[in-house]
Motif scaffolding. Structure first.
Motif, PDB file in Angstrom:
ATOM      1  N   SER A  85       0.803  -1.174   0.118  1.00  0.00           N
ATOM      2  CA  SER A  85      -0.078  -0.026  -0.174  1.00  0.00           C
ATOM      3  C   SER A  85       0.871   1.236   0.004  1.00  0.00           C
ATOM      4  N   GLU A  86       1.809   1.226   0.783  1.00  0.00           N
ATOM      5  CA  GLU A  86       2.768   2.402   0.906  1.00  0.00           C
ATOM      6  C   GLU A  86       3.549   2.607  -0.341  1.00  0.00           C
ATOM      7  N   MET A  87       3.732   1.525  -1.209  1.00  0.00           N
ATOM      8  CA  MET A  87       4.506   1.461  -2.389  1.00  0.00           C
ATOM      9  C   MET A  87       3.641   2.376  -3.405  1.00  0.00           C
ATOM     10  N   ALA A  88       2.147   1.870  -3.342  1.00  0.00           N
ATOM     11  CA  ALA A  88       1.193   2.177  -4.157  1.00  0.00           C
ATOM     12  C   ALA A  88       1.186   3.766  -3.850  1.00  0.00           C
ATOM     13  N   THR A 135      12.233  -2.674 -12.275  1.00  0.00           N
ATOM     14  CA  THR A 135      12.202  -4.249 -11.803  1.00  0.00           C
ATOM     15  C   THR A 135      11.299  -4.336 -10.690  1.00  0.00           C
ATOM     16  N   VAL A 136      11.415  -3.266  -9.610  1.00  0.00           N
ATOM     17  CA  VAL A 136      10.700  -3.479  -8.440  1.00  0.00           C
ATOM     18  C   VAL A 136       9.385  -3.117  -8.421  1.00  0.00           C
ATOM     19  N   THR A 137       8.826  -2.223  -9.084  1.00  0.00           N
ATOM     20  CA  THR A 137       7.564  -1.942  -9.449  1.00  0.00           C
ATOM     21  C   THR A 137       6.712  -3.006 -10.174  1.00  0.00           C
ATOM     22  N   ALA A 138       7.633  -3.677 -11.019  1.00  0.00           N
ATOM     23  CA  ALA A 138       6.631  -4.771 -11.715  1.00  0.00           C
ATOM     24  C   ALA A 138       6.835  -5.979 -10.564  1.00  0.00           C
ATOM     25  N   ARG A 139       7.904  -6.304  -9.980  1.00  0.00           N
ATOM     26  CA  ARG A 139       7.605  -7.502  -9.018  1.00  0.00           C
ATOM     27  C   ARG A 139       6.615  -7.435  -7.809  1.00  0.00           C
ATOM     28  N   PHE A 140       6.419  -6.094  -7.468  1.00  0.00           N
ATOM     29  CA  PHE A 140       5.246  -5.768  -6.596  1.00  0.00           C
ATOM     30  C   PHE A 140       4.035  -5.518  -7.235  1.00  0.00           C
TER      31      PHE A 140
END
Lengths: 196, 128
Positions: free
Chosen positions: A48-51, A143-148
């Motif tokens: 949620s925080e990443m979004a 890479t990180v955004t795709a993974r999450f």
């Protein structure tokens, strides 16, 4: 990487373990269950925080904007430097029409301007290093955004010609050092003399 | 020994403004026959086709670097004794050592001044 269920692998693993713990539980199992539930909540909170951070914006907007701005800096400083050099060459052409002492003074001043104009090369190389760093960050963010699950996976590498071998010259090309970190001209002269 | 200032000098740098600055400084030193190249590969082709007395080259260029150009020059039977000065922002000791091992005649670190350029050219050409 999320699957079709919309759950990521960690979330799936937590749910699987929780499902297997149905029925009578020992104290140890109950503690494990509590830890797993906490872990699941932590994963959910991180997502949620990443979004909320809208990390997609970093690649979609911020990094392209920053590299464009840096390209513009290089272009503007190159144009300005060329203008300065145009004027200096004009001044040098006037030297023959001046009294010798004035001509010499003008020549000395123009030389100092030429020396100072080499800033454009040094700043250009430093900016290239920053652009390379930004591109590395862009790749990691993708890479990180795709993974999450909050962005598209990076495109597969295109068919490219085989990379040229890394020569010694390329391997040692690091660009300008930070002030105080490189070797001075005096030290280089001493080093070269030591080989004679 | 008097310097032959009519010799052809090849300057190599991927920054056009830097080529212009070096050309103008050489003109002040009365070297008027100056040609330019923007990377090692272009420089090597010009060196093999022409008759040059001095090369002044940057290090960090694509696709062929100045160090790789220097190695090609030293490996070429006709060019192997050509005076070669590196002018570069690469200022780590390992760069200087690699250039010396490859046979560089002298090494100038950017930013440099006109006096350093004059001094190194004279030193290299007098000992050539």
């Amino acid at each position: 990487m999320p699957d079709g269920s919309g759950q990521d692998p960690i979330e799936q693993a937590v749910r699987q373990v929780l499902g297997s713990l149905a029925g009578d539980m020992t104290t140890t199992e109950a503690a494990l269950l509590a830890e797993l539930e906490a872990l699941g909540r932590e994963v959910q909170r991180a997502k949620s925080e990443m979004a909320a951070l809208r990390v997609d914006d970093i690649n979609a907007r911020h990094i392209p904007c920053a590299t464009d701005e840096l390209d513009a800096v290089v272009e503007h400083t190159a144009n300005a430097t060329n203008e300065i050099l145009d004027v200096c060459e004009g001044l040098e052409a006037m030297q023959t029409r001046l009294p010798p002492s004035d001509a010499e003074a003008l020549g000395t001043a123009v030389t100092r301007i030429y020396e100072a104009c080499s800033f454009q090369d040094i700043t250009g190389q430093r900016i290239s290093k920053v652009v390379t760093a930004l591109k590395a960050i862009e790749s990691r963010v993708a890479t990180v955004t795709a993974r999450f699950g909050s962005g598209e996976a990076p495109p597969p590498p295109e068919d490219e010609a085989p990379a040229a071998p890394v020569t010694e010259g390329r391997a040692l090309a690091n660009g300008p050092q930070m002030p105080g970190a490189g070797t001075s001209q005096e030290e280089i002269d001493k080093l070269l003399a030591s080989f004679d | 020994m008097a310097l032959d200032k009519n010799m052809n000098v090849l300057i190599v740098d991927d920054y056009k403004t830097m080529l212009r600055i070096i050309r103008n400084l050489l003109k002040q030193l009365e070297f008027d026959n100056v040609e330019e190249a923007t990377d090692g590969a272009e420089a090597l082709a010009k060196l093999r086709a022409g008759n040059f007395g001095l090369v002044i080259s940057d290090w960090n260029m694509e696709p062929m670097t100045g160090l790789d150009l220097l190695k090609e020059v030293r490996a070429d039977a006709r060019l192997k004794n050509l005076p070669f000065i590196m002018i570069t922002a690469e200022s780590k000791t390992e760069n200087v050592i690699a250039a010396k091992a490859a046979g560089v005649s002298n090494y100038i670190v950017k930013p440099f001044n006109a006096e350093t350029l004059r001094e190194k050219i004279e030193k290299v050409l007098v000992h050539a």
